[in-house]
Design a protein around this motif. Sequence first.
Motif, PDB file in Angstrom:
ATOM      1  N   MET A 110      15.840 -30.677  -1.698  1.00 55.28           N
ATOM      2  CA  MET A 110      16.633 -31.510  -0.808  1.00 55.28           C
ATOM      3  C   MET A 110      16.076 -31.457   0.618  1.00 55.28           C
ATOM      4  O   MET A 110      16.046 -32.451   1.320  1.00 55.28           O
ATOM      5  CB  MET A 110      18.087 -31.015  -0.799  1.00 55.28           C
ATOM      6  N   MET A 111      15.623 -30.279   1.033  1.00 64.13           N
ATOM      7  CA  MET A 111      15.077 -30.104   2.375  1.00 64.13           C
ATOM      8  C   MET A 111      13.599 -29.750   2.279  1.00 64.13           C
ATOM      9  O   MET A 111      13.151 -29.194   1.283  1.00 64.13           O
ATOM     10  CB  MET A 111      15.817 -28.977   3.101  1.00 64.13           C
ATOM     11  N   LYS A 112      12.866 -30.053   3.339  1.00 62.02           N
ATOM     12  CA  LYS A 112      11.452 -29.705   3.373  1.00 62.02           C
ATOM     13  C   LYS A 112      11.302 -28.202   3.537  1.00 62.02           C
ATOM     14  O   LYS A 112      12.000 -27.574   4.329  1.00 62.02           O
ATOM     15  CB  LYS A 112      10.748 -30.401   4.532  1.00 62.02           C
ATOM     16  N   VAL A 113      10.379 -27.639   2.764  1.00 61.19           N
ATOM     17  CA  VAL A 113      10.017 -26.228   2.902  1.00 61.19           C
ATOM     18  C   VAL A 113       8.529 -26.230   3.213  1.00 61.19           C
ATOM     19  O   VAL A 113       7.703 -26.369   2.324  1.00 61.19           O
ATOM     20  CB  VAL A 113      10.322 -25.434   1.610  1.00 61.19           C
ATOM     21  N   VAL A 114       8.207 -26.109   4.509  1.00 61.12           N
ATOM     22  CA  VAL A 114       6.827 -26.260   4.966  1.00 61.12           C
ATOM     23  C   VAL A 114       6.185 -24.891   5.133  1.00 61.12           C
ATOM     24  O   VAL A 114       6.767 -23.989   5.737  1.00 61.12           O
ATOM     25  CB  VAL A 114       6.801 -27.032   6.305  1.00 61.12           C
ATOM     26  N   CYS A 115       4.973 -24.768   4.609  1.00 60.19           N
ATOM     27  CA  CYS A 115       4.198 -23.537   4.749  1.00 60.19           C
ATOM     28  C   CYS A 115       3.687 -23.450   6.189  1.00 60.19           C
ATOM     29  O   CYS A 115       3.140 -24.420   6.719  1.00 60.19           O
ATOM     30  CB  CYS A 115       3.023 -23.543   3.768  1.00 60.19           C
ATOM     31  N   GLU A 116       3.850 -22.277   6.818  1.00 59.91           N
ATOM     32  CA  GLU A 116       3.421 -22.102   8.203  1.00 59.91           C
ATOM     33  C   GLU A 116       1.903 -22.085   8.341  1.00 59.91           C
ATOM     34  O   GLU A 116       1.377 -22.368   9.403  1.00 59.91           O
ATOM     35  CB  GLU A 116       3.995 -20.799   8.770  1.00 59.91           C
ATOM     36  N   GLN A 117       1.198 -21.759   7.261  1.00 65.46           N
ATOM     37  CA  GLN A 117      -0.253 -21.634   7.357  1.00 65.46           C
ATOM     38  C   GLN A 117      -0.980 -22.944   7.054  1.00 65.46           C
ATOM     39  O   GLN A 117      -1.852 -23.350   7.798  1.00 65.46           O
ATOM     40  CB  GLN A 117      -0.734 -20.522   6.433  1.00 65.46           C
ATOM     41  N   CYS A 118      -0.627 -23.612   5.962  1.00 63.43           N
ATOM     42  CA  CYS A 118      -1.350 -24.840   5.602  1.00 63.43           C
ATOM     43  C   CYS A 118      -0.578 -26.112   5.955  1.00 63.43           C
ATOM     44  O   CYS A 118      -1.144 -27.203   5.954  1.00 63.43           O
ATOM     45  CB  CYS A 118      -1.702 -24.844   4.110  1.00 63.43           C
ATOM     46  N   GLY A 119       0.721 -25.991   6.232  1.00 63.32           N
ATOM     47  CA  GLY A 119       1.521 -27.158   6.609  1.00 63.32           C
ATOM     48  C   GLY A 119       1.978 -27.997   5.431  1.00 63.32           C
ATOM     49  O   GLY A 119       2.547 -29.073   5.623  1.00 63.32           O
ATOM     50  N   GLY A 120       1.740 -27.542   4.207  1.00 64.49           N
ATOM     51  CA  GLY A 120       2.147 -28.295   3.025  1.00 64.49           C
ATOM     52  C   GLY A 120       3.623 -28.112   2.706  1.00 64.49           C
ATOM     53  O   GLY A 120       4.250 -27.125   3.108  1.00 64.49           O
ATOM     54  N   ASN A 121       4.187 -29.061   1.964  1.00 66.61           N
ATOM     55  CA  ASN A 121       5.589 -29.021   1.567  1.00 66.61           C
ATOM     56  C   ASN A 121       5.672 -28.507   0.135  1.00 66.61           C
ATOM     57  O   ASN A 121       5.034 -29.059  -0.762  1.00 66.61           O
ATOM     58  CB  ASN A 121       6.190 -30.419   1.681  1.00 66.61           C
ATOM     59  N   PHE A 122       6.480 -27.456  -0.094  1.00 68.02           N
ATOM     60  CA  PHE A 122       6.558 -26.833  -1.405  1.00 68.02           C
ATOM     61  C   PHE A 122       8.007 -26.609  -1.818  1.00 68.02           C
ATOM     62  O   PHE A 122       8.921 -26.674  -1.004  1.00 68.02           O
ATOM     63  CB  PHE A 122       5.802 -25.488  -1.397  1.00 68.02           C
ATOM     64  N   CYS A 123       8.197 -26.330  -3.103  1.00 70.84           N
ATOM     65  CA  CYS A 123       9.532 -26.004  -3.600  1.00 70.84           C
ATOM     66  C   CYS A 123       9.829 -24.544  -3.252  1.00 70.84           C
ATOM     67  O   CYS A 123       8.966 -23.821  -2.759  1.00 70.84           O
ATOM     68  CB  CYS A 123       9.608 -26.232  -5.113  1.00 70.84           C
ATOM     69  N   ILE A 124      11.051 -24.115  -3.534  1.00 72.24           N
ATOM     70  CA  ILE A 124      11.453 -22.743  -3.213  1.00 72.24           C
ATOM     71  C   ILE A 124      10.587 -21.729  -3.956  1.00 72.24           C
ATOM     72  O   ILE A 124      10.205 -20.703  -3.406  1.00 72.24           O
ATOM     73  CB  ILE A 124      12.944 -22.530  -3.570  1.00 72.24           C
TER      74      ILE A 124
END
Length: 144
Positions: A110-124
């Motif tokens: 439902m919400m974006k979960v962005v990786c701080e290192q690569c900036g990609g959006n991932f699931c929980i």
Amino acid sequence: MELPWLGEHCSERTCKQLDFLPLKCDACGEVFCKDHIRYDDHKCSSAYKKNVQVPVCPLCNTPIPVQKGEIPDIVVGAHIDKNCKYNPAQQKQKIFTNKCLKPGCKRKEMMKVVCEQCGGNFCIKHRHPLDHDCKGSSQPISKA
């Protein structure tokens, strides 16, 4: 009594309490105590002037104007039958639109979960850099 001019008596004939903070009814203009200020409490004959409610369409949430003498239920029913802007497709909008970028994963969040290192959006499940084989930063990643 030292200050006989202070306060007023409640206009409700069964009360007549001396109130030092009297309240004036905005419909009939009479003065009442706190226990009789509501329209229903003093059976206000002018309440119809101020006690106006505007019905709202249950489908499109727009206020429906009602003229004097009209029954609100009939007016709202006519609005629904003729010019209601309700769109059932709007109610079925997808909430889970943020797709996980991990190859092979089809989960959406439902919400974006962005990786701080690569900036990609991932699931929980794949949010941590070790879980999605992150190649965004050359800094060592601890397993703690």
